[in-house]
Design an enzyme around this catalytic site. Structure first.
Site, PDB file in Angstrom:
ATOM      1  N   ASP A   1      79.927  47.023   5.582  1.00 40.65           N
ATOM      2  CA  ASP A   1      79.539  46.467   6.301  1.00 40.65           C
ATOM      3  C   ASP A   1      80.984  46.588   7.528  1.00 40.65           C
ATOM      4  OD1 ASP A   1      80.730  42.740   6.787  1.00 40.65           O
ATOM      5  OD2 ASP A   1      80.211  44.565   8.080  1.00 40.65           O
TER       6      ASP A   1
ATOM      7  N   HIS B   1      80.175  35.879   3.531  1.00 37.34           N
ATOM      8  CA  HIS B   1      80.963  36.874   3.513  1.00 37.34           C
ATOM      9  C   HIS B   1      82.242  36.321   4.020  1.00 37.34           C
ATOM     10  CE1 HIS B   1      82.941  41.096   4.062  1.00 37.34           C
ATOM     11  NE2 HIS B   1      83.552  40.595   3.360  1.00 37.34           N
TER      12      HIS B   1
ATOM     13  N   SER C   1      75.850  40.506  12.041  1.00 35.94           N
ATOM     14  CA  SER C   1      76.770  39.484  11.500  1.00 35.94           C
ATOM     15  C   SER C   1      77.419  39.085  13.259  1.00 35.94           C
ATOM     16  CB  SER C   1      78.490  41.315  11.508  1.00 35.94           C
ATOM     17  OG  SER C   1      79.391  39.832  11.923  1.00 35.94           O
TER      18      SER C   1
ATOM     19  N   MET D   1      86.232  36.452   3.352  1.00 34.22           N
ATOM     20  CA  MET D   1      86.892  37.678   3.574  1.00 34.22           C
ATOM     21  C   MET D   1      88.448  36.210   3.328  1.00 34.22           C
ATOM     22  SD  MET D   1      85.696  40.089   6.074  1.00 34.22           S
ATOM     23  CE  MET D   1      84.375  38.738   6.895  1.00 34.22           C
TER      24      MET D   1
ATOM     25  N   MET E   1      82.672  47.858   1.693  1.00 37.63           N
ATOM     26  CA  MET E   1      82.662  47.471   3.110  1.00 37.63           C
ATOM     27  C   MET E   1      83.612  49.151   3.514  1.00 37.63           C
ATOM     28  SD  MET E   1      83.175  44.302   3.758  1.00 37.63           S
ATOM     29  CE  MET E   1      84.203  44.430   5.117  1.00 37.63           C
TER      30      MET E   1
ATOM     31  N   ASP F   1      81.156  35.985   8.798  1.00 33.45           N
ATOM     32  CA  ASP F   1      81.735  36.672   8.394  1.00 33.45           C
ATOM     33  C   ASP F   1      83.326  35.946   8.795  1.00 33.45           C
ATOM     34  OD1 ASP F   1      80.931  39.864   9.559  1.00 33.45           O
ATOM     35  OD2 ASP F   1      81.590  39.063   7.542  1.00 33.45           O
TER      36      ASP F   1
ATOM     37  N   MET G   1      86.966  34.328   7.420  1.00 34.62           N
ATOM     38  CA  MET G   1      87.935  34.559   7.904  1.00 34.62           C
ATOM     39  C   MET G   1      89.273  34.106   7.361  1.00 34.62           C
ATOM     40  SD  MET G   1      87.892  38.276   9.990  1.00 34.62           S
ATOM     41  CE  MET G   1      86.385  39.215  10.163  1.00 34.62           C
TER      42      MET G   1
ATOM     43  N   HIS H   1      74.580  37.258   8.786  1.00 34.59           N
ATOM     44  CA  HIS H   1      75.864  37.404   7.909  1.00 34.59           C
ATOM     45  C   HIS H   1      76.982  36.888   8.386  1.00 34.59           C
ATOM     46  CE1 HIS H   1      77.976  40.234   5.474  1.00 34.59           C
ATOM     47  NE2 HIS H   1      78.735  39.909   6.771  1.00 34.59           N
TER      48      HIS H   1
HETATM   49  C1  DX5 Z   1      84.779  42.556   8.315  1.00 38.46           C
HETATM   50  C2  DX5 Z   1      83.873  42.046   9.570  1.00 38.46           C
HETATM   51  C3  DX5 Z   1      83.127  42.900  10.288  1.00 38.46           C
HETATM   52  C4  DX5 Z   1      81.973  42.835  10.870  1.00 38.46           C
HETATM   53  C5  DX5 Z   1      80.909  43.768  11.463  1.00 38.46           C
HETATM   54  O1  DX5 Z   1      85.898  42.861   9.191  1.00 38.46           O
HETATM   55  O2  DX5 Z   1      83.297  42.091   7.931  1.00 38.46           O
HETATM   56  O3  DX5 Z   1      83.089  44.325   9.410  1.00 38.46           O
HETATM   57  O4  DX5 Z   1      80.779  42.152   9.484  1.00 38.46           O
HETATM   58  O5  DX5 Z   1      81.549  44.152  12.044  1.00 38.46           O
HETATM   59  P1  DX5 Z   1      81.163  45.391  13.416  1.00 38.46           P
HETATM   60  O6  DX5 Z   1      79.969  45.559  13.147  1.00 38.46           O
HETATM   61  O7  DX5 Z   1      81.204  45.341  14.766  1.00 38.46           O
HETATM   62  O8  DX5 Z   1      81.552  47.002  12.943  1.00 38.46           O
HETATM   63 ZN    ZN Z   2      81.067  41.007   6.833  1.00 37.17          ZN
END
Ligand code: DX5
Ligand code: ZN
Length: 218
Positions: free
Chosen positions: A174, A65, A7, A67, A136, A34, A36, A32
């Site tokens: 994740d 992903h 990620s 979010m 998740m 992320d 947000m 990946h």
């Molecule tokens: C949601 C994100 C995180 C990230 C992974 O908060 O999707 O989960 O991808 O984070 P780590 O591997 O640092 O927990």
């Molecule tokens: Zn993610």
């Protein structure tokens, strides 16, 4: 085959392309991304411009992903920027059939995600139509959180549903996936591991982190 999906949320953005290439050389099978929006989750992260910037730098599939509260608004721009797949949350699209069909209609892969407080049975009606189910293992928003202890039981239940409805559907986890929790997640039935902190903050660097995780999960 277990896939490692670093990620980039945890990467050094001053040298993002270089770090992604390091993970690719070490055997990561996808990137990946992320995304947000500060509404669905309290954090704000990155937009299509990051996918656009990464696209020419790696041959790995870019999985986005989302979010975000309104994934349909953003999917076209991420696909245009070069994303190979998008994952959106069932919490904000309770009737995802049309959006799943739209992404598939663009010849891209589509995944559904649920947060830790949604029963994995919520996936059941859609498993036949998706390429990936993301369970998740933290409440999303920030990297570096702890793997929720109840996750392996959820992963086992989801694996049973996938085997019944669509064995080709990937089971991704994740959040808090490190060299210990990765083994537990795979034992429970996960086959795609998103790892941010445990890869990009690994003392010996991201390539060593990916190699070690691959060694541990086989
Ligand atoms: C949601 C994100 C995180 C990230 C992974 O908060 O999707 O989960 O991808 O984070 P780590 O591997 O640092 O927990
Ligand atoms: Zn993610």
């Amino acid at each position: 085959m277990i896939h490692i999906a670093p990620s980039i949320l945890a990467a050094d953005f001053s040298r993002l392309g270089e770090q992604v290439r390091e993970t690719e050389a070490a055997g990561a099978q996808r990137v990946h991304v992320d995304v947000m929006d500060g509404h669905f989750v309290p954090n704000l992260s990155m937009g299509p411009v990051v996918v656009e910037g990464l696209r020419p730098r790696t041959a790995l599939p870019l999985e986005v992903h989302l979010m975000v509260e309104a994934p349909a608004r953003f999917i076209p721009a991420f696909l245009k920027a070069g994303a190979d797949s998008v994952i959106f949350h069932l919490e904000v699209v309770p009737q995802p059939g049309a959006l799943i069909a739209d992404v598939r209609g663009r010849n891209k892969k589509v995944g559904l995600a649920i947060n830790p407080d949604m029963p994995v049975e919520a996936f059941e009606p859609f498993l036949g139509d998706i390429d990936l189910a993301l369970c998740m293992t933290v409440f999303p928003g920030f990297g570096g959180q702890a793997f929720i202890a109840e996750s392996p039981e959820r992963i086992r239940r989801l694996r049973a549903l996938i085997e019944r409805h669509n064995p080709a559907c990937e089971l991704e986890v994740d959040g808090g996936i490190d060299h210990d929790t990765a083994v537990a997640a795979v034992r429970a039935g996960a086959n795609v591991l998103v790892a941010g902190t445990s890869v990009f903050k690994y003392p010996q660097g991201p390539a060593a982190a990916v190699r070690e995780m691959k060694r541990l999960v086989g």
